[in-house]
Design a protein around this motif. Structure first.
Motif, PDB file in Angstrom:
ATOM      1  N   ILE A 382      54.447 -46.826 -33.924  1.00  0.00           N
ATOM      2  CA  ILE A 382      54.281 -45.441 -33.491  1.00  0.00           C
ATOM      3  C   ILE A 382      54.678 -45.307 -32.030  1.00  0.00           C
ATOM      4  O   ILE A 382      54.245 -46.089 -31.182  1.00  0.00           O
ATOM      5  CB  ILE A 382      52.822 -44.982 -33.679  1.00  0.00           C
ATOM      6  CG1 ILE A 382      52.444 -45.031 -35.166  1.00  0.00           C
ATOM      7  CG2 ILE A 382      52.621 -43.574 -33.124  1.00  0.00           C
ATOM      8  CD1 ILE A 382      50.985 -44.756 -35.414  1.00  0.00           C
ATOM      9  N   VAL A 383      55.492 -44.295 -31.735  1.00  0.00           N
ATOM     10  CA  VAL A 383      55.939 -44.029 -30.365  1.00  0.00           C
ATOM     11  C   VAL A 383      55.637 -42.576 -30.017  1.00  0.00           C
ATOM     12  O   VAL A 383      55.998 -41.664 -30.771  1.00  0.00           O
ATOM     13  CB  VAL A 383      57.453 -44.293 -30.207  1.00  0.00           C
ATOM     14  CG1 VAL A 383      57.896 -43.979 -28.781  1.00  0.00           C
ATOM     15  CG2 VAL A 383      57.782 -45.726 -30.555  1.00  0.00           C
ATOM     16  N   ASN A 384      54.973 -42.377 -28.868  1.00  0.00           N
ATOM     17  CA  ASN A 384      54.763 -41.034 -28.311  1.00  0.00           C
ATOM     18  C   ASN A 384      54.070 -40.078 -29.276  1.00  0.00           C
ATOM     19  O   ASN A 384      54.615 -39.042 -29.659  1.00  0.00           O
ATOM     20  CB  ASN A 384      56.089 -40.417 -27.854  1.00  0.00           C
ATOM     21  CG  ASN A 384      56.710 -41.192 -26.717  1.00  0.00           C
ATOM     22  OD1 ASN A 384      56.051 -42.008 -26.073  1.00  0.00           O
ATOM     23  ND2 ASN A 384      57.991 -40.937 -26.462  1.00  0.00           N
ATOM     24  N   ILE A 385      52.886 -40.405 -29.731  1.00  0.00           N
ATOM     25  CA  ILE A 385      52.113 -39.495 -30.574  1.00  0.00           C
ATOM     26  C   ILE A 385      51.616 -38.332 -29.723  1.00  0.00           C
ATOM     27  O   ILE A 385      51.262 -38.515 -28.555  1.00  0.00           O
ATOM     28  CB  ILE A 385      50.931 -40.235 -31.238  1.00  0.00           C
ATOM     29  CG1 ILE A 385      50.282 -39.351 -32.313  1.00  0.00           C
ATOM     30  CG2 ILE A 385      49.901 -40.678 -30.215  1.00  0.00           C
ATOM     31  CD1 ILE A 385      49.339 -40.120 -33.230  1.00  0.00           C
ATOM     32  N   ASP A 386      51.639 -37.093 -30.255  1.00  0.00           N
ATOM     33  CA  ASP A 386      51.233 -35.932 -29.471  1.00  0.00           C
ATOM     34  C   ASP A 386      49.991 -35.282 -30.054  1.00  0.00           C
ATOM     35  O   ASP A 386      49.389 -35.778 -31.010  1.00  0.00           O
ATOM     36  CB  ASP A 386      52.382 -34.923 -29.358  1.00  0.00           C
ATOM     37  CG  ASP A 386      52.855 -34.437 -30.718  1.00  0.00           C
ATOM     38  OD1 ASP A 386      52.062 -34.507 -31.680  1.00  0.00           O
ATOM     39  OD2 ASP A 386      54.014 -33.993 -30.824  1.00  0.00           O
ATOM     40  N   ASN A 445      54.269 -46.724 -22.293  1.00  0.00           N
ATOM     41  CA  ASN A 445      53.272 -47.432 -21.480  1.00  0.00           C
ATOM     42  C   ASN A 445      53.686 -47.487 -20.005  1.00  0.00           C
ATOM     43  O   ASN A 445      53.552 -48.524 -19.342  1.00  0.00           O
ATOM     44  CB  ASN A 445      53.040 -48.851 -22.016  1.00  0.00           C
ATOM     45  CG  ASN A 445      52.493 -48.835 -23.429  1.00  0.00           C
ATOM     46  OD1 ASN A 445      51.760 -47.908 -23.809  1.00  0.00           O
ATOM     47  ND2 ASN A 445      52.837 -49.849 -24.215  1.00  0.00           N
ATOM     48  N   GLY A 446      54.254 -46.398 -19.508  1.00  0.00           N
ATOM     49  CA  GLY A 446      54.630 -46.309 -18.112  1.00  0.00           C
ATOM     50  C   GLY A 446      55.992 -46.876 -17.776  1.00  0.00           C
ATOM     51  O   GLY A 446      56.446 -46.766 -16.630  1.00  0.00           O
ATOM     52  N   ILE A 474      65.197 -47.451 -32.181  1.00  0.00           N
ATOM     53  CA  ILE A 474      65.401 -48.897 -32.167  1.00  0.00           C
ATOM     54  C   ILE A 474      65.088 -49.403 -30.758  1.00  0.00           C
ATOM     55  O   ILE A 474      65.712 -48.965 -29.786  1.00  0.00           O
ATOM     56  CB  ILE A 474      66.845 -49.275 -32.547  1.00  0.00           C
ATOM     57  CG1 ILE A 474      67.312 -48.468 -33.775  1.00  0.00           C
ATOM     58  CG2 ILE A 474      66.955 -50.771 -32.787  1.00  0.00           C
ATOM     59  CD1 ILE A 474      66.464 -48.657 -35.005  1.00  0.00           C
ATOM     60  N   LEU A 475      64.111 -50.335 -30.659  1.00  0.00           N
ATOM     61  CA  LEU A 475      63.661 -50.856 -29.372  1.00  0.00           C
ATOM     62  C   LEU A 475      63.785 -52.369 -29.320  1.00  0.00           C
ATOM     63  O   LEU A 475      63.764 -53.041 -30.373  1.00  0.00           O
ATOM     64  CB  LEU A 475      62.193 -50.464 -29.134  1.00  0.00           C
ATOM     65  CG  LEU A 475      61.909 -48.971 -28.895  1.00  0.00           C
ATOM     66  CD1 LEU A 475      60.420 -48.708 -28.987  1.00  0.00           C
ATOM     67  CD2 LEU A 475      62.453 -48.532 -27.552  1.00  0.00           C
ATOM     68  N   PRO A 476      63.877 -52.936 -28.122  1.00  0.00           N
ATOM     69  CA  PRO A 476      63.857 -54.398 -27.996  1.00  0.00           C
ATOM     70  C   PRO A 476      62.571 -54.971 -28.585  1.00  0.00           C
ATOM     71  O   PRO A 476      61.511 -54.328 -28.559  1.00  0.00           O
ATOM     72  CB  PRO A 476      63.921 -54.620 -26.477  1.00  0.00           C
ATOM     73  CG  PRO A 476      64.583 -53.391 -25.944  1.00  0.00           C
ATOM     74  CD  PRO A 476      64.115 -52.268 -26.821  1.00  0.00           C
ATOM     75  N   ASP A 477      62.628 -56.197 -29.091  1.00  0.00           N
ATOM     76  CA  ASP A 477      61.499 -56.799 -29.799  1.00  0.00           C
ATOM     77  C   ASP A 477      60.236 -56.868 -28.946  1.00  0.00           C
ATOM     78  O   ASP A 477      59.125 -56.597 -29.432  1.00  0.00           O
ATOM     79  CB  ASP A 477      61.880 -58.206 -30.267  1.00  0.00           C
ATOM     80  CG  ASP A 477      62.889 -58.162 -31.402  1.00  0.00           C
ATOM     81  OD1 ASP A 477      63.594 -57.144 -31.516  1.00  0.00           O
ATOM     82  OD2 ASP A 477      62.967 -59.133 -32.181  1.00  0.00           O
ATOM     83  N   LYS A 478      60.360 -57.222 -27.680  1.00  0.00           N
ATOM     84  CA  LYS A 478      59.193 -57.396 -26.825  1.00  0.00           C
ATOM     85  C   LYS A 478      58.425 -56.093 -26.656  1.00  0.00           C
ATOM     86  O   LYS A 478      57.197 -56.085 -26.563  1.00  0.00           O
ATOM     87  CB  LYS A 478      59.621 -57.933 -25.461  1.00  0.00           C
ATOM     88  CG  LYS A 478      60.102 -59.380 -25.491  1.00  0.00           C
ATOM     89  CD  LYS A 478      60.436 -59.862 -24.082  1.00  0.00           C
ATOM     90  CE  LYS A 478      60.910 -61.314 -24.110  1.00  0.00           C
ATOM     91  NZ  LYS A 478      61.234 -61.815 -22.739  1.00  0.00           N
ATOM     92  N   VAL A 479      59.136 -54.997 -26.614  1.00  0.00           N
ATOM     93  CA  VAL A 479      58.484 -53.697 -26.435  1.00  0.00           C
ATOM     94  C   VAL A 479      57.642 -53.343 -27.654  1.00  0.00           C
ATOM     95  O   VAL A 479      56.542 -52.787 -27.541  1.00  0.00           O
ATOM     96  CB  VAL A 479      59.530 -52.597 -26.179  1.00  0.00           C
ATOM     97  CG1 VAL A 479      58.864 -51.245 -25.954  1.00  0.00           C
ATOM     98  CG2 VAL A 479      60.398 -52.965 -24.996  1.00  0.00           C
ATOM     99  N   CYS A 480      58.145 -53.678 -28.842  1.00  0.00           N
ATOM    100  CA  CYS A 480      57.440 -53.334 -30.079  1.00  0.00           C
ATOM    101  C   CYS A 480      56.086 -54.031 -30.179  1.00  0.00           C
ATOM    102  O   CYS A 480      55.155 -53.522 -30.828  1.00  0.00           O
ATOM    103  CB  CYS A 480      58.300 -53.697 -31.286  1.00  0.00           C
ATOM    104  SG  CYS A 480      59.794 -52.696 -31.434  1.00  0.00           S
TER     105      CYS A 480
END
Length: 682
Positions: A382-386, A445-446, A474-480
């Protein structure tokens, strides 16, 4: 005596109404060919991965509905035959025959013609059934095997269905004939369906109304062309208004056009008395004047036939194209966590949803002989839930590249501070560009992430990754690793294909049992086992989906063509019979022309002009309607057509439908022309 008379009249009717006989024969043959697929003796040899039971059921019952439309044609022809021969029937009554006996004689006569058409249609249908079988086998990529045979259960169904149709209409005609008065029968040839019973101002006003309605139709079409396709109520209103005004305008035009033609004829004196124009104009106006509603209905029937041909072919290709996007993998298992489910199950925190472990499924597929070729367990985050509980869905770069590798696409690269997007294939490029302009950066996360140089991808990776939006991030693995987990999708390709029965058992039995066994606490907490399982877990097996979509595609193609043929033949047969009626009833007019010194070639030209105009006017108007409908249809579904059908295939479908219609049209036109000449010269 009556039986002998009915027999002789039946022979004569076959000669006079050969086009009607051929039309019924072709429709019977198509009905038999399609219905034979559901015969208990019919064997369709295909691989175990296909099951055409659904196709057979759809064709069986849909064919009854479509063929029932033929009641309109049979009813019209019977009414036409009664009207044309009322003086003959009146003569029988004057010679001492009972009116009831004359009515029964006519019923037997039409029934004999119908039975002969059924017999001929069944034998022709054995050839058509092989053509339909070939279509099915080609679609299933199977070897074509021809086997000419009669299916007795289908023969019985065909006889019962069509004889019932003929009997219902025939018995109604018996009642009508028994109630006719002798004086009305003798004067029937002087009656017409429609006369100018109103003032010229009324017909002029109706004609003006038709012009206004056509103008509104054209104006709406232009607005559709110039407006943005945003699926708004106004956009849909333009489409609806353009079609409705065209249909109403067509009826208004035919209702008033005969009066307008007479008015023009009276004003255009020089043209009126040039050569044989007076005779030609009189004949054309006479036909249009006597049946304006019929002419408009023929035009709309032809419009329906054209739309049926074109749209069903496009929709069939649409389904096949959608299949490639819908199920690009052999097996697709995923959670079905939609907003409705979360609300009904009263789940407020998505963290309560179970994280599925597919290791047992992997072992099952390998141990049962299907042998996994490649697979991927894709974790979604989940990214950026509002505040509205809407959010973006993200997957890791490694999972995304694994999916692309499984489907034969090139892998992609991202820098540590970059992201990219994957879009549903049918999403408009304008929508994508607008989204990227507003969301070229992500704050996770900032930490700020910028859109990659390759900002979006539209190659199909399956439709199970998109939540409420048409895209995933699509994000880099570490961010996920720092994001909230949502669910896990399992995608796999297998080396040994599942049969239809095996795929059905895997999708609807094994996967549900596996989920219930491994998530028993979750199932017990929120609902009964069966309800919660079917709501949460969702499985697609390529062979099963391919079979189901192939069933629907074949049904659309076969039934669409059949419906188009039925509607086309109804319109052209009525047009043809109307002209042949004119050739018989007004034969004396042509005899007068011959006595006045008009040569045979000139009479042939008059006949050709008359038939050409009578055939061309309603069909030309219908073609305008087809153009408007097809244009609006393309604009409304342009993005989907580009993705699933392709512009080339869309155009080819239109060309195929129009070409088929033109071929049938030419056959009826030529047949009517030569039959008309024969009736005039005999």
């Amino acid at each position: 005596m009556y039986a002998k008379l009915a027999k002789n009249n039946a022979k004569k009717s076959i000669k006079d109404y050969l086009i009607y006989f051929i039309t019924i024969t072709i429709c019977v043959s198509l009905f038999y060919a399609i219905t034979s697929l559901s015969s208990s003796s019919y064997e369709l040899i295909t691989e175990a991965s296909y099951n055409f039971k659904t196709l057979k059921l759809i064709l069986q019952y849909s064919t009854y509905v479509i063929t029932a439309i033929l009641i309109l044609l049979v009813s019209y022809v019977n009414k036409y035959m009664i009207r044309r021969r009322q003086r003959e029937f009146a003569t029988y009554v004057l010679l001492g025959a009972e009116q009831k006996s004359v009515a029964l004689m006519f019923f037997v006569e039409t029934l004999v013609i119908g039975i002969l058409a059924i017999i001929a249609g069944i034998f022709v249908g054995t050839l058509f059934s092989q053509a339909i079988t070939a279509i099915v086998l080609i679609s299933a990529k199977q070897e074509i095997i021809f086997s000419l045979r009669l299916y007795m259960d289908t023969v019985c169904i065909t006889f019962i269905f069509f004889i019932s149709m003929f009997c219902i209409i025939g018995l109604y005609n018996v009642i009508v004939l028994r109630k006719l008065k002798l004086i009305d029968m003798l004067n029937a040839h002087k009656q017409v369906e429609f006369q100018f019973k109103r003032s010229g101002k009324v017909y002029s006003s109706i004609f003006a109304l038709s012009v206004i309605l056509y103008s509104i139709c054209g104006s709406c079409t232009i607005k559709i062309l110039n407006s943005k396709n945003d699926y708004s109520p106004i956009y849909l209103m333009y489409i609806g208004v353009s079609l409705i005004t065209f249909i109403i305008g067509t009826y208004a035009l035919f209702y008033s056009i005969a009066y307008i033609m007479i008015y023009i004829k009276d004003k255009w004196i020089n043209f009126k008395y040039e050569g044989t124009n007076l005779f030609l104009i009189g004949s054309i106006v006479s036909k249009i004047k006597t049946a304006p509603i019929l002419m408009a209905t023929i035009s709309m029937t032809f419009l329906g036939a054209m739309i049926s041909f074109i749209i069903t072919l496009v929709m069939a290709q649409w389904s096949l194209g959608y299949l490639e996007m819908r199920v690009p993998y052999d097996i697709d298992i995923r959670n079905n966590y939609n907003t409705r489910f979360l609300k009904e199950a009263n789940i407020r925190d998505v963290k309560e949803l179970p994280k599925l472990d597919y290791s047992e499924v992997i072992d099952y597929l390998n141990n049962t002989g299907y042998d996994l070729e490649s697979y991927c367990e894709v974790e979604k985050y989940i990214v950026n839930i509002d505040e509205n509980n809407t959010f973006n869905v993200a997957i890791s770069l490694s999972d995304f590249n694994k999916l692309r590798s499984m489907l034969g696409y090139k892998e992609i690269e991202l820098k540590e501070n970059e992201f990219t997007t994957q879009w549903h294939g049918a999403t408009n490029n304008e929508v994508i560009n607008n989204y990227l302009k507003k969301n070229y950066q992500l704050n996770i996360n900032g930490k700020i992430f910028n859109i990659s140089e390759n900002s979006n991808y539209k190659e199909s990776i399956g439709e199970g990754f998109y939540h409420k939006r048409d895209n995933i991030i699509i994000l880099p693995d570490k961010v996920c690793e720092e994001l909230d987990f949502l669910e896990v999708n399992f995608l796999a390709n297998i080396e040994n294909e599942m049969s239809y029965e095996e795929a059905d058992d895997f999708q609807y039995n094994y996967v549900y049992e596996w989920f219930r066994k491994n998530n028993s606490e979750f199932v017990k907490k929120y609902s009964s086992e069966s309800d919660i399982t079917k709501s949460v877990i969702y499985t697609r097996v390529n062979s099963l989906e391919t079979n189901n979509i192939l069933n629907m595609t074949l049904a659309m193609r076969i039934l669409g063509i059949y419906l188009g043929v039925v509607l086309l033949m109804i319109s052209l047969t009525i047009l043809s019979l109307s002209q042949l009626s004119d050739s018989i009833e007004h034969k004396d007019r042509f005899s007068v022309l011959k006595k006045l010194g008009v040569q045979g070639k000139e009479i042939d030209k008059i006949i050709l002009k008359q038939i050409s105009l009578y055939f061309t006017v309603p069909i030309a108007i219908a073609m305008i309607g087809v153009s408007i409908f097809t244009y609006n249809y393309y604009l409304y579904y342009k993005d989907i057509i580009n993705v699933y059908v392709g512009d080339t295939t869309f155009i080819l479908s239109i060309v195929f439908g129009v070409t088929l219609m033109i071929i049938v049209y030419i056959c009826y036109f030529v047949g009517t022309y030569y039959s008309f000449k024969r009736n005039v010269n005999d």
